[in-house]
Design a protein around this motif. Structure first.
Motif, short mmCIF file in Angstrom:
data_model
loop_
_atom_site.label_atom_id
_atom_site.label_comp_id
_atom_site.label_asym_id
_atom_site.label_seq_id
_atom_site.Cartn_x
_atom_site.Cartn_y
_atom_site.Cartn_z
N ILE A 80 0.16 -5.15 3.66
CA ILE A 80 1.77 -6.34 4.47
C ILE A 80 2.29 -5.46 5.30
CG2 ILE A 80 3.91 -7.45 3.82
CD1 ILE A 80 1.39 -8.81 1.99
N LEU A 81 2.71 -5.95 6.36
CA LEU A 81 3.14 -5.49 7.56
C LEU A 81 4.25 -6.23 7.85
CD1 LEU A 81 0.25 -4.36 7.78
CD2 LEU A 81 0.75 -4.53 10.31
N SER A 82 5.48 -5.60 7.69
CA SER A 82 7.05 -6.30 7.92
C SER A 82 7.02 -5.83 9.22
CB SER A 82 7.99 -6.60 7.16
OG SER A 82 8.42 -5.03 7.35
N ALA A 83 7.60 -7.04 10.50
CA ALA A 83 8.46 -6.61 11.82
C ALA A 83 9.69 -6.80 12.02
CB ALA A 83 7.37 -7.11 12.71
N SER A 84 10.52 -6.16 12.71
CA SER A 84 11.84 -6.10 12.20
C SER A 84 12.57 -6.16 13.43
CB SER A 84 12.33 -4.67 12.28
OG SER A 84 12.50 -3.18 12.98
N GLU A 85 13.82 -6.85 13.95
CA GLU A 85 14.86 -6.86 14.84
C GLU A 85 15.19 -4.99 15.39
OE1 GLU A 85 18.18 -10.05 15.24
OE2 GLU A 85 18.74 -8.26 14.41
N GLU A 86 14.53 -4.79 15.01
CA GLU A 86 14.75 -3.10 15.54
C GLU A 86 12.96 -3.10 16.75
OE1 GLU A 86 15.20 1.04 13.99
OE2 GLU A 86 13.00 -0.22 13.43
N GLY A 87 12.65 -3.43 16.40
CA GLY A 87 11.18 -3.55 17.23
C GLY A 87 10.21 -2.65 16.72
N SER A 88 10.01 -2.29 15.40
CA SER A 88 9.44 -1.06 14.65
C SER A 88 8.79 -2.10 13.56
CB SER A 88 10.10 -0.72 13.52
OG SER A 88 10.58 -1.27 12.57
N ILE A 89 7.87 -1.61 12.83
CA ILE A 89 6.27 -2.46 12.04
C ILE A 89 6.76 -1.60 10.62
CG2 ILE A 89 4.36 -3.37 11.40
CD1 ILE A 89 3.74 -3.63 14.34
N VAL A 91 5.00 -1.21 7.04
CA VAL A 91 3.78 -1.21 6.52
C VAL A 91 3.46 -1.08 4.72
CG1 VAL A 91 1.04 -0.80 6.22
CG2 VAL A 91 2.19 -0.36 8.23
N TYR A 92 3.44 -1.53 4.19
CA TYR A 92 3.68 -1.45 2.55
C TYR A 92 1.86 -1.33 2.13
CZ TYR A 92 8.50 -1.83 2.95
OH TYR A 92 9.82 -2.16 3.58
N ASP A 93 1.52 -1.07 0.96
CA ASP A 93 1.05 -1.70 0.20
C ASP A 93 1.53 -2.38 -1.32
OD1 ASP A 93 -1.24 -0.84 -1.92
OD2 ASP A 93 -2.40 0.99 -0.94
N LEU A 94 1.65 -3.57 -1.93
CA LEU A 94 1.95 -3.99 -2.75
C LEU A 94 1.24 -3.81 -3.95
CD1 LEU A 94 2.01 -7.76 -1.28
CD2 LEU A 94 3.24 -5.77 -1.71
N ARG A 95 0.24 -2.46 -4.12
CA ARG A 95 0.04 -2.42 -4.87
C ARG A 95 1.30 -0.80 -5.89
NH1 ARG A 95 -5.99 -0.78 -3.44
NH2 ARG A 95 -5.09 -0.07 -1.80
N GLN A 96 1.71 -0.38 -4.37
CA GLN A 96 2.87 0.83 -4.52
C GLN A 96 3.94 -0.05 -3.89
OE1 GLN A 96 0.42 4.78 -3.60
NE2 GLN A 96 -0.71 4.42 -5.89
N PRO A 97 4.63 -0.78 -4.09
CA PRO A 97 5.46 -1.15 -3.15
C PRO A 97 7.05 -0.22 -2.97
CG PRO A 97 5.74 -2.34 -4.98
CD PRO A 97 4.25 -1.93 -5.86
N SER A 98 7.47 1.09 -4.54
CA SER A 98 8.45 1.29 -3.87
C SER A 98 8.83 1.72 -2.53
CB SER A 98 8.28 2.22 -4.90
OG SER A 98 7.28 3.38 -4.88
N PHE A 99 7.89 2.07 -1.96
CA PHE A 99 7.83 2.98 -0.77
C PHE A 99 7.13 2.56 0.69
CE2 PHE A 99 5.43 5.88 -3.04
CZ PHE A 99 4.71 5.88 -1.88
N PRO A 100 7.58 2.35 1.54
CA PRO A 100 6.37 1.98 2.21
C PRO A 100 5.25 3.10 2.73
CG PRO A 100 8.20 2.37 3.26
CD PRO A 100 8.29 3.04 2.43
#
Length: 175
Positions: A80-89, A91-100
């Motif tokens: 999963i990639l989430s983009a932000s208002e800050e301008g950053s991306i 990236v998460y692995d939903l198999r280990q979502p506790s940290f990016p």
């Protein structure tokens, strides 16, 4: 969608304004809010509580950390990639979502859209509030092989943290 029948409703999913939403698959939904918090929901379970909650990374705590858009890898839906208002991306692995898995400084302005090419998953496109359009290309020659769940699996460069920067080329298309 054709029968226009409401299957489920998740009321009070969050006390903060939802700014992004994406189906991960036919039964899972991921949302992002104004404070940079993401939640996943299993819409078929009947539970109205998130199955996972995690925060988007932010380089400058003084800038807004709102999630502006979310996408998933077209062939590996756990990425999963989430983009932000800050301008950053982030990236998460939903198999280990506790940290990016990765945090990528990207545009100088809010990212308005992030999307993988549907048939060439090594290409990612981002656009920002200042009119830039970038193509991110994963260098497949540098992809490393790792062992997941007792099987050989090709690791995706998006999940390689700091090492991802050496495996991804960025081309400005507009801007």
């Amino acid at each position: 969608a054709n029968n226009q029948k409401i299957i489920t409703t998740i009321e009070d999913a969050d006390s903060v304004t939802q700014t992004a939403i994406r189906f991960i698959n036919y039964k899972e939904l991921i949302t992002g809010n104004r404070l940079g918090v993401m939640n996943t929901f299993d819409i078929r379970s009947g539970s109205k509580k998130p199955t996972a909650t995690f925060a988007v990374s932010c380089e400058d705590e003084k800038k807004s950390n709102a999630v502006t858009c979310i996408t998933h890898h077209p062939t590996q839906h756990h990425i999963i990639l989430s983009a932000s208002e800050e301008g950053s991306i982030t990236v998460y692995d939903l198999r280990q979502p506790s940290f990016p898995s990765s945090y990528l400084c990207a545009h100088d302005f809010a990212i308005t859209e992030v999307m993988f090419h549907p048939t060439q998953p090594d290409k990612l496109f981002t656009s920002s509030a200042n009119g830039e359009l970038w193509k991110w290309t994963q260098n497949m020659m540098q992809t490393i092989t790792q062992n997941y769940d007792n099987r050989n699996d090709t690791a995706n460069s998006w999940l390689n943290g700091e090492r991802a920067k050496n495996k991804i080329a960025i081309t400005s298309i507009l801007g």
